[in-house]
Motif scaffolding. Structure first.
Motif, PDB file in Angstrom:
ATOM      1  N   MET A 114       0.842  -1.193   0.000  1.00  0.00           N
ATOM      2  CA  MET A 114       0.000   0.000   0.000  1.00  0.00           C
ATOM      3  C   MET A 114       0.877   1.243   0.000  1.00  0.00           C
ATOM      4  O   MET A 114       2.051   1.181   0.371  1.00  0.00           O
ATOM      5  N   ALA A 115       0.293   2.369  -0.383  1.00  0.00           N
ATOM      6  CA  ALA A 115       0.916   3.671  -0.165  1.00  0.00           C
ATOM      7  C   ALA A 115       0.121   4.361   0.937  1.00  0.00           C
ATOM      8  O   ALA A 115      -1.086   4.586   0.794  1.00  0.00           O
ATOM      9  N   GLN A 116       0.794   4.663   2.059  1.00  0.00           N
ATOM     10  CA  GLN A 116       0.124   5.268   3.206  1.00  0.00           C
ATOM     11  C   GLN A 116       0.871   6.512   3.657  1.00  0.00           C
ATOM     12  O   GLN A 116       2.068   6.666   3.397  1.00  0.00           O
ATOM     13  N   GLU A 117       0.174   7.378   4.365  1.00  0.00           N
ATOM     14  CA  GLU A 117       0.759   8.645   4.803  1.00  0.00           C
ATOM     15  C   GLU A 117       1.022   8.623   6.302  1.00  0.00           C
ATOM     16  O   GLU A 117       0.186   8.181   7.094  1.00  0.00           O
ATOM     17  N   TYR A 118       2.201   9.105   6.662  1.00  0.00           N
ATOM     18  CA  TYR A 118       2.587   9.215   8.067  1.00  0.00           C
ATOM     19  C   TYR A 118       3.351  10.520   8.259  1.00  0.00           C
ATOM     20  O   TYR A 118       4.354  10.755   7.577  1.00  0.00           O
ATOM     21  N   LYS A 119       2.841  11.365   9.122  1.00  0.00           N
ATOM     22  CA  LYS A 119       3.437  12.675   9.398  1.00  0.00           C
ATOM     23  C   LYS A 119       3.666  13.484   8.124  1.00  0.00           C
ATOM     24  O   LYS A 119       4.712  14.099   7.916  1.00  0.00           O
ATOM     25  N   HIS A 165      -2.212 -10.230   7.575  1.00  0.00           N
ATOM     26  CA  HIS A 165      -3.498  -9.777   7.060  1.00  0.00           C
ATOM     27  C   HIS A 165      -3.691  -8.263   7.069  1.00  0.00           C
ATOM     28  O   HIS A 165      -4.393  -7.734   6.209  1.00  0.00           O
ATOM     29  N   GLU A 166      -3.110  -7.562   8.029  1.00  0.00           N
ATOM     30  CA  GLU A 166      -3.384  -6.125   8.113  1.00  0.00           C
ATOM     31  C   GLU A 166      -2.185  -5.343   8.601  1.00  0.00           C
ATOM     32  O   GLU A 166      -1.452  -5.777   9.494  1.00  0.00           O
ATOM     33  N   PHE A 167      -1.966  -4.192   7.975  1.00  0.00           N
ATOM     34  CA  PHE A 167      -0.994  -3.198   8.422  1.00  0.00           C
ATOM     35  C   PHE A 167      -1.492  -1.862   7.896  1.00  0.00           C
ATOM     36  O   PHE A 167      -1.213  -1.474   6.775  1.00  0.00           O
ATOM     37  N   ARG A 168      -2.276  -1.158   8.718  1.00  0.00           N
ATOM     38  CA  ARG A 168      -2.981   0.031   8.259  1.00  0.00           C
ATOM     39  C   ARG A 168      -2.786   1.180   9.243  1.00  0.00           C
ATOM     40  O   ARG A 168      -2.971   1.027  10.451  1.00  0.00           O
ATOM     41  N   PHE A 169      -2.386   2.333   8.700  1.00  0.00           N
ATOM     42  CA  PHE A 169      -2.146   3.506   9.526  1.00  0.00           C
ATOM     43  C   PHE A 169      -3.471   4.162   9.933  1.00  0.00           C
ATOM     44  O   PHE A 169      -4.470   4.094   9.210  1.00  0.00           O
ATOM     45  N   THR A 170      -3.455   4.807  11.084  1.00  0.00           N
ATOM     46  CA  THR A 170      -4.581   5.623  11.512  1.00  0.00           C
ATOM     47  C   THR A 170      -4.166   7.093  11.481  1.00  0.00           C
ATOM     48  O   THR A 170      -2.986   7.427  11.323  1.00  0.00           O
ATOM     49  N   THR A 174      -0.647   5.965  14.498  1.00  0.00           N
ATOM     50  CA  THR A 174      -0.523   4.581  14.962  1.00  0.00           C
ATOM     51  C   THR A 174      -0.768   3.634  13.790  1.00  0.00           C
ATOM     52  O   THR A 174      -1.229   4.035  12.717  1.00  0.00           O
ATOM     53  N   ALA A 175      -0.481   2.369  14.023  1.00  0.00           N
ATOM     54  CA  ALA A 175      -0.715   1.340  13.007  1.00  0.00           C
ATOM     55  C   ALA A 175      -1.560   0.227  13.601  1.00  0.00           C
ATOM     56  O   ALA A 175      -1.368  -0.161  14.766  1.00  0.00           O
ATOM     57  N   LEU A 176      -2.476  -0.289  12.815  1.00  0.00           N
ATOM     58  CA  LEU A 176      -3.285  -1.435  13.201  1.00  0.00           C
ATOM     59  C   LEU A 176      -2.701  -2.674  12.546  1.00  0.00           C
ATOM     60  O   LEU A 176      -2.456  -2.696  11.340  1.00  0.00           O
ATOM     61  N   ILE A 177      -2.484  -3.703  13.348  1.00  0.00           N
ATOM     62  CA  ILE A 177      -1.947  -4.961  12.832  1.00  0.00           C
ATOM     63  C   ILE A 177      -2.755  -6.117  13.403  1.00  0.00           C
ATOM     64  O   ILE A 177      -3.448  -5.976  14.413  1.00  0.00           O
ATOM     65  N   ASP A 200      -5.696 -18.045  18.508  1.00  0.00           N
ATOM     66  CA  ASP A 200      -6.562 -16.930  18.882  1.00  0.00           C
ATOM     67  C   ASP A 200      -6.243 -15.720  18.007  1.00  0.00           C
ATOM     68  O   ASP A 200      -5.072 -15.445  17.715  1.00  0.00           O
ATOM     69  N   SER A 201      -7.270 -15.006  17.576  1.00  0.00           N
ATOM     70  CA  SER A 201      -7.093 -13.819  16.743  1.00  0.00           C
ATOM     71  C   SER A 201      -7.055 -12.566  17.605  1.00  0.00           C
ATOM     72  O   SER A 201      -7.936 -12.349  18.438  1.00  0.00           O
ATOM     73  N   LEU A 202      -6.033 -11.750  17.372  1.00  0.00           N
ATOM     74  CA  LEU A 202      -5.890 -10.476  18.076  1.00  0.00           C
ATOM     75  C   LEU A 202      -5.672  -9.371  17.045  1.00  0.00           C
ATOM     76  O   LEU A 202      -5.230  -9.621  15.920  1.00  0.00           O
ATOM     77  N   PHE A 203      -5.990  -8.150  17.446  1.00  0.00           N
ATOM     78  CA  PHE A 203      -5.434  -7.009  16.735  1.00  0.00           C
ATOM     79  C   PHE A 203      -4.802  -6.079  17.747  1.00  0.00           C
ATOM     80  O   PHE A 203      -5.213  -6.010  18.912  1.00  0.00           O
ATOM     81  N   GLN A 204      -3.764  -5.398  17.300  1.00  0.00           N
ATOM     82  CA  GLN A 204      -3.052  -4.446  18.141  1.00  0.00           C
ATOM     83  C   GLN A 204      -2.995  -3.091  17.446  1.00  0.00           C
ATOM     84  O   GLN A 204      -2.893  -3.015  16.217  1.00  0.00           O
ATOM     85  N   GLU A 205      -3.087  -2.046  18.244  1.00  0.00           N
ATOM     86  CA  GLU A 205      -2.798  -0.701  17.767  1.00  0.00           C
ATOM     87  C   GLU A 205      -1.464  -0.286  18.372  1.00  0.00           C
ATOM     88  O   GLU A 205      -1.288  -0.313  19.590  1.00  0.00           O
ATOM     89  N   ILE A 206      -0.514   0.069  17.497  1.00  0.00           N
ATOM     90  CA  ILE A 206       0.859   0.311  17.923  1.00  0.00           C
ATOM     91  C   ILE A 206       1.283   1.716  17.515  1.00  0.00           C
ATOM     92  O   ILE A 206       0.973   2.176  16.411  1.00  0.00           O
ATOM     93  N   ASP A 207       1.990   2.392  18.414  1.00  0.00           N
ATOM     94  CA  ASP A 207       2.585   3.679  18.070  1.00  0.00           C
ATOM     95  C   ASP A 207       3.716   3.437  17.067  1.00  0.00           C
ATOM     96  O   ASP A 207       4.649   2.670  17.338  1.00  0.00           O
ATOM     97  N   ILE A 208       3.629   4.066  15.897  1.00  0.00           N
ATOM     98  CA  ILE A 208       4.597   3.787  14.830  1.00  0.00           C
ATOM     99  C   ILE A 208       6.000   4.213  15.239  1.00  0.00           C
ATOM    100  O   ILE A 208       6.986   3.510  14.969  1.00  0.00           O
TER     101      ILE A 208
END
Length: 567
Positions: A114-119, A165-170, A174-177, A200-208
């Motif tokens: 993907m192309a995503q924007e950060y700062k 499955h997922e790596f998406r910026f907010t 932060t990033a959702l994985i 078990d399925s988890l998702f995490q929100e992480i400070d980039i």
């Protein structure tokens, strides 16, 4: 016999003795609605190679095309599969015509480019790692800047393995994985052991920036194992855990809540971003919505890629449910769906659906992206196809990057296919090869090149003023072919020029002498094929001359003479 080989054109010599170069197609236009492609006559994954670069590009079959698909953005995907060689897989960017723009190899399996924007800056992002872990992955997340330099490698928090499955910026930096974790569970309700284990399925929100964990949600704390449609099939040990939920997308909204898609429970779940509690469930055994479309809004199964639209009143998904047991006969194909939901009255309505004209059935993976102009891009995951639809469902552009006869085989696939705007400024130099007085030029990742200019000069180390432009050509595809004139100087190079006429890069300079065959194939950059050609050609020449001399001596020794005929 051997001496006569030297009378053959050099191009024939190349094809006879150097098969690697013989397979080079240079920049060849895609196939168009080619049935032999679909039959697999060109292989499961047709590719093309180039003179000026070592990269390998897919050779597409375009079934349908429309100018509306050329919106200035780029196609981003990650081709892989049983038939995709290691040097042909990796994060890849194509233009709207199907030409390669950029590819990188050397990573493990990759997903989700993907192309995503950060700062305020754009980055290419993707996952890489081991994808042979029970239908999910164990790896890391990567960020590349506009020069294609790897600037960050992000890991899951708490020592866990990052899932593919997922790596998406907010918008919060932060990033959702997604994460899959082996977790103890009581499986007696399913006929399994009390001391069993699940994935078990988890998702995490992480400070980039820091990698710190902001939020974590675990499926087993909010869903019962009996909510799953996925048979355990005897799984449930620590060495072979059972995957009951299978998270595959997560998105955060402005209120701090999360939208989650889970394949094996057939649900879209809306989760409170503070407490982690389930606010509502759409689809599956725990569906809370009245279906106002005669069951067509909530009958999805094994779905992927749930996203919000239209001010958070419409959800898009890619429905893989045609493979689900008990589906209707008229549902034996995958469909992308837009579902309007009324969270107050708990109603769901099928707004539109997008079905490929060939009614492709994709049993796994897949994506649905609503583009800024309202078009809908659908990637078919396990099947090597992507289709762009008009908002009303009419097919605009339909493309295959693998043979249709091999769909559902695992030969060629891409988890998602998406489109984004992107500007690439590689720090490498443009590359040029010369074959039979034709220059082939390319620059992997450069998006701003409008023209190529052949410069000539008398010195290899002269500054820009010492070079004289002699030939220009509009950039075409990944590799542009330029006929060379007969009056070039001792050294040449190629310069890349943007639409404003500014030189944005130049290749290395090298000596060019048309009278010498050994200068007839040269390349700037790291490609070793020309060197191997020179070595092999020298060996071949020596052997040919030696054999010719031996034959000549033997003829004299054995008294052979030409046959004469008297008339």
């Amino acid at each position: 016999m051997f001496s006569k080989l030297f009378l053959l054109p050099k191009s024939i010599l190349l094809s006879l003795f150097f098969q690697d170069l013989g397979h080079v197609l240079a920049d060849t236009t895609p196939y168009f609605n080619d049935q032999r492609f679909e039959n697999g006559d060109y292989g499961s994954y047709p590719v093309q190679k180039f003179f000026s670069s070592n990269v390998v590009a897919p050779h597409l079959n375009i079934l349908t095309k429309h100018s509306r698909c050329d919106d200035g953005s780029y196609i981003m995907f990650n081709p892989r599969g049983n038939a995709v060689a290691e040097d042909a897989r990796g994060p890849m960017i194509l233009d709207s015509l199907g030409n390669l723009v950029w590819v990188v190899t050397g990573y493990e399996q990759t997903y989700n480019l993907m192309a995503q924007e950060y700062k305020g800056q754009q980055y290419l992002t993707f996952w890489s790692g081991n994808d042979a872990v029970g239908g999910h992955g164990a790896g890391h997340y990567y960020m590349l800047d506009s020069t294609y330099k790897e600037v960050a490698r992000i890991s899951a928090a708490s020592g866990m393995e990052g899932d593919l499955h997922e790596f998406r910026f907010t918008e919060d930096g932060t990033a959702l994985i997604t994460v899959y974790d082996v977790h103890p569970a009581d499986l007696t309700a399913l006929g399994g052991p009390q001391d069993g284990y699940i994935w078990d399925s988890l998702f995490q929100e992480i400070d980039i920036e820091t990698g710190n964990l902001i939020f974590q949600w675990r499926a087993s704390e909010h869903y019962n194992l009996t909510d799953s449609y996925h048979s355990s099939d005897g799984r449930g040990s620590r060495n072979d855990p059972w995957d009951f939920f299978h998270i595959n997308s997560v998105e955060k909204d402005p209120w701090g809540n999360y939208l989650v898609s889970a394949r094996y429970v057939h649900t879209i779940t809306y989760i409170n971003g503070t407490t982690g509690s389930v606010i509502w469930v759409l689809g599956g055994q725990r569906n809370e919505f009245t279906d106002l479309s005669e069951g067509r809004a909530t009958d999805f199964a094994y779905q992927h890629d749930a996203r919000w639209h239209d001010n958070y009143t419409v959800i898009s998904i890619f429905n893989n449910g045609a493979q689900a047991p008990g589906q209707k006969e008229n549902a034996q194909f995958s469909r992308a769906m837009k579902i309007a939901i009324d969270t107050k009255d708990r109603t769901a309505t099928l707004v539109s659906q997008y079905i490929n004209s060939q009614q492709i059935l994709s049993s796994s993976q897949g994506s649905m992206q609503i583009l800024p102009n309202g078009d809908v891009l659908v990637g078919y995951g396990y099947d090597a196809a992507f289709t762009e639809f008009a908002p009303n469902g009419v097919v605009l552009c339909d493309t295959h990057f693998g043979a249709a006869s091999r769909f559902e085989s695992g030969d060629v696939q891409s988890y998602r296919v998406m489109k984004f705007n992107w500007t690439g400024h590689p720090t490498t130099k443009p590359s040029m090869a010369i074959v039979d007085d034709v220059a082939y030029v390319s620059w992997n990742g450069a998006t701003e090149v409008h023209q190529w200019v052949i410069d000539t000069g008398e010195f290899s180390d002269g500054d820009d003023d010492a070079w004289r432009p002699v030939i220009s050509a509009t950039k075409v595809g990944f590799e542009t072919r330029i006929e060379l004139s007969k009056n070039l100087g001792s050294y040449i190079r190629v310069a890349a020029v943007d639409r404003e006429g500014k030189v944005i890069g130049a290749s290395d300079a090298f000596k060019y002498e048309q009278t010498r065959i050994f200068d007839n194939l040269q390349l700037s950059g790291s490609d070793t094929r020309p060197l191997m050609f020179l070595i092999c050609f020298a060996i071949f020449t020596s052997l040919s001359m030696g054999i010719g001399w031996v034959i000549h001596v033997k003829r004299r020794t054995w008294g052979y003479s030409p046959i004469s005929v008297k008339v």
